[in-house]
Design an enzyme around this catalytic site. Structure first.
Site, PDB file in Angstrom:
ATOM      1  N   SER A  23     -14.140 -15.510  -6.943  1.00  0.00           N
ATOM      2  CA  SER A  23     -14.534 -15.730  -5.542  1.00  0.00           C
ATOM      3  C   SER A  23     -13.917 -14.659  -4.647  1.00  0.00           C
ATOM      4  O   SER A  23     -14.589 -14.077  -3.790  1.00  0.00           O
ATOM      5  CB  SER A  23     -14.071 -17.115  -5.066  1.00  0.00           C
ATOM      6  OG  SER A  23     -14.867 -18.118  -5.655  1.00  0.00           O
ATOM      7  N   ARG A  27     -15.955 -11.334  -2.811  1.00  0.00           N
ATOM      8  CA  ARG A  27     -15.830 -11.082  -1.370  1.00  0.00           C
ATOM      9  C   ARG A  27     -15.236  -9.694  -1.131  1.00  0.00           C
ATOM     10  O   ARG A  27     -15.690  -8.945  -0.276  1.00  0.00           O
ATOM     11  CB  ARG A  27     -14.916 -12.131  -0.726  1.00  0.00           C
ATOM     12  CG  ARG A  27     -15.596 -13.483  -0.568  1.00  0.00           C
ATOM     13  CD  ARG A  27     -14.560 -14.561  -0.239  1.00  0.00           C
ATOM     14  NE  ARG A  27     -15.184 -15.827   0.094  1.00  0.00           N
ATOM     15  CZ  ARG A  27     -15.716 -16.673  -0.787  1.00  0.00           C
ATOM     16  NH1 ARG A  27     -15.707 -16.371  -2.073  1.00  0.00           N
ATOM     17  NH2 ARG A  27     -16.264 -17.812  -0.395  1.00  0.00           N
ATOM     18  N   GLY A  70     -23.755 -17.303  -8.765  1.00  0.00           N
ATOM     19  CA  GLY A  70     -24.164 -17.813  -7.446  1.00  0.00           C
ATOM     20  C   GLY A  70     -23.690 -16.937  -6.302  1.00  0.00           C
ATOM     21  O   GLY A  70     -24.483 -16.540  -5.432  1.00  0.00           O
ATOM     22  N   ARG A  98     -31.822 -22.652  -8.350  1.00  0.00           N
ATOM     23  CA  ARG A  98     -30.760 -22.922  -7.374  1.00  0.00           C
ATOM     24  C   ARG A  98     -31.253 -22.498  -5.988  1.00  0.00           C
ATOM     25  O   ARG A  98     -31.618 -21.339  -5.776  1.00  0.00           O
ATOM     26  CB  ARG A  98     -29.461 -22.198  -7.769  1.00  0.00           C
ATOM     27  CG  ARG A  98     -28.909 -22.689  -9.108  1.00  0.00           C
ATOM     28  CD  ARG A  98     -27.594 -22.031  -9.456  1.00  0.00           C
ATOM     29  NE  ARG A  98     -26.497 -22.488  -8.610  1.00  0.00           N
ATOM     30  CZ  ARG A  98     -25.255 -22.010  -8.673  1.00  0.00           C
ATOM     31  NH1 ARG A  98     -24.950 -21.063  -9.546  1.00  0.00           N
ATOM     32  NH2 ARG A  98     -24.313 -22.472  -7.881  1.00  0.00           N
ATOM     33  N   SER A 144     -24.658 -25.358   0.516  1.00  0.00           N
ATOM     34  CA  SER A 144     -23.744 -24.437  -0.167  1.00  0.00           C
ATOM     35  C   SER A 144     -23.018 -23.595   0.876  1.00  0.00           C
ATOM     36  O   SER A 144     -23.654 -22.995   1.755  1.00  0.00           O
ATOM     37  CB  SER A 144     -24.504 -23.511  -1.119  1.00  0.00           C
ATOM     38  OG  SER A 144     -23.640 -22.493  -1.586  1.00  0.00           O
ATOM     39  N   GLN A 146     -21.727 -20.934   0.288  1.00  0.00           N
ATOM     40  CA  GLN A 146     -21.948 -19.509  -0.031  1.00  0.00           C
ATOM     41  C   GLN A 146     -22.945 -18.868   0.939  1.00  0.00           C
ATOM     42  O   GLN A 146     -22.869 -17.675   1.209  1.00  0.00           O
ATOM     43  CB  GLN A 146     -22.432 -19.358  -1.467  1.00  0.00           C
ATOM     44  CG  GLN A 146     -21.373 -19.790  -2.478  1.00  0.00           C
ATOM     45  CD  GLN A 146     -21.847 -19.701  -3.911  1.00  0.00           C
ATOM     46  OE1 GLN A 146     -22.846 -19.051  -4.200  1.00  0.00           O
ATOM     47  NE2 GLN A 146     -21.144 -20.343  -4.827  1.00  0.00           N
ATOM     48  N   ASP A 288     -15.362 -27.430  -7.762  1.00  0.00           N
ATOM     49  CA  ASP A 288     -15.223 -26.854  -9.106  1.00  0.00           C
ATOM     50  C   ASP A 288     -14.144 -27.552  -9.938  1.00  0.00           C
ATOM     51  O   ASP A 288     -13.995 -27.266 -11.127  1.00  0.00           O
ATOM     52  CB  ASP A 288     -14.912 -25.349  -9.017  1.00  0.00           C
ATOM     53  CG  ASP A 288     -16.064 -24.564  -8.414  1.00  0.00           C
ATOM     54  OD1 ASP A 288     -17.126 -25.165  -8.157  1.00  0.00           O
ATOM     55  OD2 ASP A 288     -15.894 -23.346  -8.177  1.00  0.00           O
ATOM     56  N   ARG A 319     -24.061 -31.059 -12.910  1.00  0.00           N
ATOM     57  CA  ARG A 319     -22.757 -31.392 -13.506  1.00  0.00           C
ATOM     58  C   ARG A 319     -22.496 -32.893 -13.574  1.00  0.00           C
ATOM     59  O   ARG A 319     -21.750 -33.346 -14.441  1.00  0.00           O
ATOM     60  CB  ARG A 319     -21.626 -30.688 -12.730  1.00  0.00           C
ATOM     61  CG  ARG A 319     -21.608 -29.194 -12.991  1.00  0.00           C
ATOM     62  CD  ARG A 319     -20.531 -28.454 -12.207  1.00  0.00           C
ATOM     63  NE  ARG A 319     -20.467 -27.058 -12.649  1.00  0.00           N
ATOM     64  CZ  ARG A 319     -19.775 -26.116 -12.039  1.00  0.00           C
ATOM     65  NH1 ARG A 319     -19.085 -26.388 -10.945  1.00  0.00           N
ATOM     66  NH2 ARG A 319     -19.764 -24.885 -12.511  1.00  0.00           N
TER      67      ARG A 319
HETATM   68  O1  LIG Z   1     -17.807 -19.069  -2.140  1.00  0.00           O
HETATM   69  C1  LIG Z   1     -17.433 -19.194  -3.308  1.00  0.00           C
HETATM   70  O2  LIG Z   1     -16.785 -18.293  -3.889  1.00  0.00           O
HETATM   71  C2  LIG Z   1     -17.756 -20.447  -4.026  1.00  0.00           C
HETATM   72  C3  LIG Z   1     -18.133 -21.564  -3.330  1.00  0.00           C
HETATM   73  C4  LIG Z   1     -18.424 -22.863  -3.972  1.00  0.00           C
HETATM   74  O3  LIG Z   1     -19.828 -23.059  -3.975  1.00  0.00           O
HETATM   75  P1  LIG Z   1     -20.604 -23.979  -2.892  1.00  0.00           P
HETATM   76  O4  LIG Z   1     -20.284 -23.509  -1.553  1.00  0.00           O
HETATM   77  O5  LIG Z   1     -22.035 -23.767  -3.255  1.00  0.00           O
HETATM   78  O6  LIG Z   1     -20.124 -25.386  -3.114  1.00  0.00           O
HETATM   79  C5  LIG Z   1     -17.890 -22.915  -5.408  1.00  0.00           C
HETATM   80  O7  LIG Z   1     -18.444 -24.019  -6.081  1.00  0.00           O
HETATM   81  C6  LIG Z   1     -18.214 -21.644  -6.171  1.00  0.00           C
HETATM   82  O8  LIG Z   1     -17.702 -21.691  -7.468  1.00  0.00           O
HETATM   83  C7  LIG Z   1     -17.623 -20.438  -5.500  1.00  0.00           C
HETATM   84  C1  LIG Z   2     -20.325 -23.068  -8.959  1.00  0.00           C
HETATM   85  C2  LIG Z   2     -19.777 -21.996  -9.511  1.00  0.00           C
HETATM   86  O1  LIG Z   2     -20.205 -20.713  -9.364  1.00  0.00           O
HETATM   87  P1  LIG Z   2     -21.434 -20.084  -8.557  1.00  0.00           P
HETATM   88  O2  LIG Z   2     -21.978 -21.124  -7.621  1.00  0.00           O
HETATM   89  O3  LIG Z   2     -20.843 -18.938  -7.822  1.00  0.00           O
HETATM   90  O4  LIG Z   2     -22.439 -19.669  -9.574  1.00  0.00           O
HETATM   91  C3  LIG Z   2     -18.569 -22.155 -10.366  1.00  0.00           C
HETATM   92  O5  LIG Z   2     -17.969 -21.137 -10.736  1.00  0.00           O
HETATM   93  O6  LIG Z   2     -18.197 -23.290 -10.709  1.00  0.00           O
END
Ligand SMILES: O=C(O)C1=C[C@@H](OP(=O)(O)O)[C@@H](O)[C@H](O)C1
Ligand SMILES: C=C(OP(=O)(O)O)C(=O)O
Length: 408
Positions: A23, A27, A70, A98, A144, A146, A288, A319
């Protein structure tokens, strides 16, 4: 391919060279690119997700395949939207399931032009990048984080900056704070008041940046400590006052009999008393960690009630479902509303003789289930290579600790 995992004959002391955070790495790579910095990021994660980000940023092509990553998909979508050109971004079959509509609509409102190549609302995407205007934007905060991080990072590069008002319950909040903190490290300060985050127009500065160890990866070692009682683990590279929300794992595992203490040498894990007979937690800020705790609680015989799991269905796999199906193979019967909760009241069923755990292309299924061999005996993990998404050396480390890890 499958691995047979067996418990160590003798549990001992082990120093774990944890992987660095994907993560933070992803970034840092985006912010470094936005700062036009020539300084390499130090201690980048060797995970697939980060290597895919690195490859995309270094690529001469205008077509990017981000696999199952993701953050790479979401952060790159925003990044490419503001770069003049025509870009295609795709990913694994799961990535195509997704959702990304909230981010795409937001970017389109800011002046980008993004089209869906296959199914509306999902990758792959065609992005026609241009300079973005910025300004005010309202966005759902409950699908999310993200999407939010992706928009925030490009915020300062837009003419009017960005004022983001989040609606609904904000999920994965520590990941948003992590983004803002890292943006500040790269020279742009933002303001988060109530549901509104204001990012001024500005320039990122080239910075020396080194990535810390991954607290999510550390969770599997807390689990091993909880399940193996007298072992002594020394986790390397973790930051004590980390912005990673999953640093919460240390406080949570205290209830499950793991004492964690920082010293000059690293984070030392030792056994302590279990202080709860029912584990209840809302995972809204640490999604996570849910798999780690589900498997640990079952193995310790501690009933649990988890809430705040609404994002688990759109991660690497569903999950919630995966946990119910796979824990049943080990003899544990779980319940869920199939929306946002998961619980175990202690109900059991006949365990498979040598459970073969399916991992659904989800690294965390493999990593959270393998330590269960300490309690249930020999088991198999299907498709063990999945761990490379965040922790490529996981199996090597289990072997060094003393687990049997053999190809079936
Ligand atoms: O911003 C990030 O680095 C992440 C945010 C989380 O996702 P969500 O925001 O979709 O929950 C997490 O589950 C993922 O593993 C990493
Ligand atoms: C949700 C996860 O990753 P991402 O969403 O970045 O694929 C994770 O690492 O558990």
């Amino acid at each position: 391919m499958q691995y047979t995992i067996s418990a160590p004959k003798q549990v001992s002391a082990y120093k774990v060279a944890l992987p660095t955070s994907k993560s933070i790495s992803n970034r840092a790579l985006i912010l470094n690119a936005l700062a036009y910095s020539a300084k390499p990021i130090k201690n980048l994660s060797d995970s697939d997700d980060t290597q895919l980000m690195l490859k995309a940023l270094q690529s001469e092509s205008n077509v990017f395949d981000v696999g199952a990553a993701g953050t790479t998909m979401r952060f790159l979508t925003a990044f490419l939207s503001k770069i003049v050109g025509e870009w295609t971004i795709t990913g694994s079959e799961r990535m195509k399931q997704r959702p990304i509509k909230i981010l795409v609509e937001a970017l389109n409102k800011l002046g980008a032009k993004i089209e869906y190549i296959e199914q509306e609302g999902y990758p792959p995407l065609r992005i026609y990048g241009s300079a973005l205007e910025g300004g005010d934007l309202e966005l759902s905060g409950n699908v999310s984080s993200q999407y939010i991080s992706a928009l925030l990072m490009i915020g300062p590069t837009m003419k009017d900056g960005l004022r983001l008002t989040l609606s609904g319950e904000i999920i994965s909040r520590p990941y948003i704070s992590l983004t803002l903190k890292m943006m500040e490290t790269f020279g742009v300060k933002s303001y988060w008041k109530g549901n509104t985050i204001t990012v001024p127009e500005g320039n990122y500065q080239a910075t020396d940046f080194s990535v810390e160890a991954d607290w999510s990866a550390a969770s599997y070692w807390f689990q091993i400590a909880a399940l193996s009682k007298d072992c002594q683990l020394n986790l390397q590279g973790l930051k004590r006052y980390s912005e990673q929300g999953d640093a919460k794992v240390a406080a949570l595992f205290k209830q499950l009999g793991v004492n964690a203490k920082f010293s000059q040498k690293g984070l030392m894990l030792t056994s302590s008393e279990i202080t709860t007979n029912k584990f209840s937690y809302n995972f809204i800020e640490q999604p996570d960690l849910a798999q780690t705790f589900a498997v640990t609680c079952c193995c310790l015989g501690i009933p649990f009630k988890f809430t705040g799991l609404q994002t688990l269905k759109i991660k690497e796999t569903d999950r919630i479902n995966a946990l119910i199906v796979e824990l049943k193979k080990m003899g544990f019967v779980l319940n869920s509303n199939q929306i946002d909760d998961l619980s175990w009241d202690g109900a059991t069923c006949k365990k498979d003789e040598k459970p073969c755990i399916s991992t659904y292309k989800d690294h965390r299924m493999a990593m959270a289930f393998a330590p269960a061999a300490l309690i249930i005996g020999d088991m198999q993990i299907d498709d063990p290579g999945v761990v490379s998404k965040s922790y490529p050396r996981y199996w090597d480390h289990l072997k060094e600790f003393g687990f049997g890890v053999k190809e079936k």
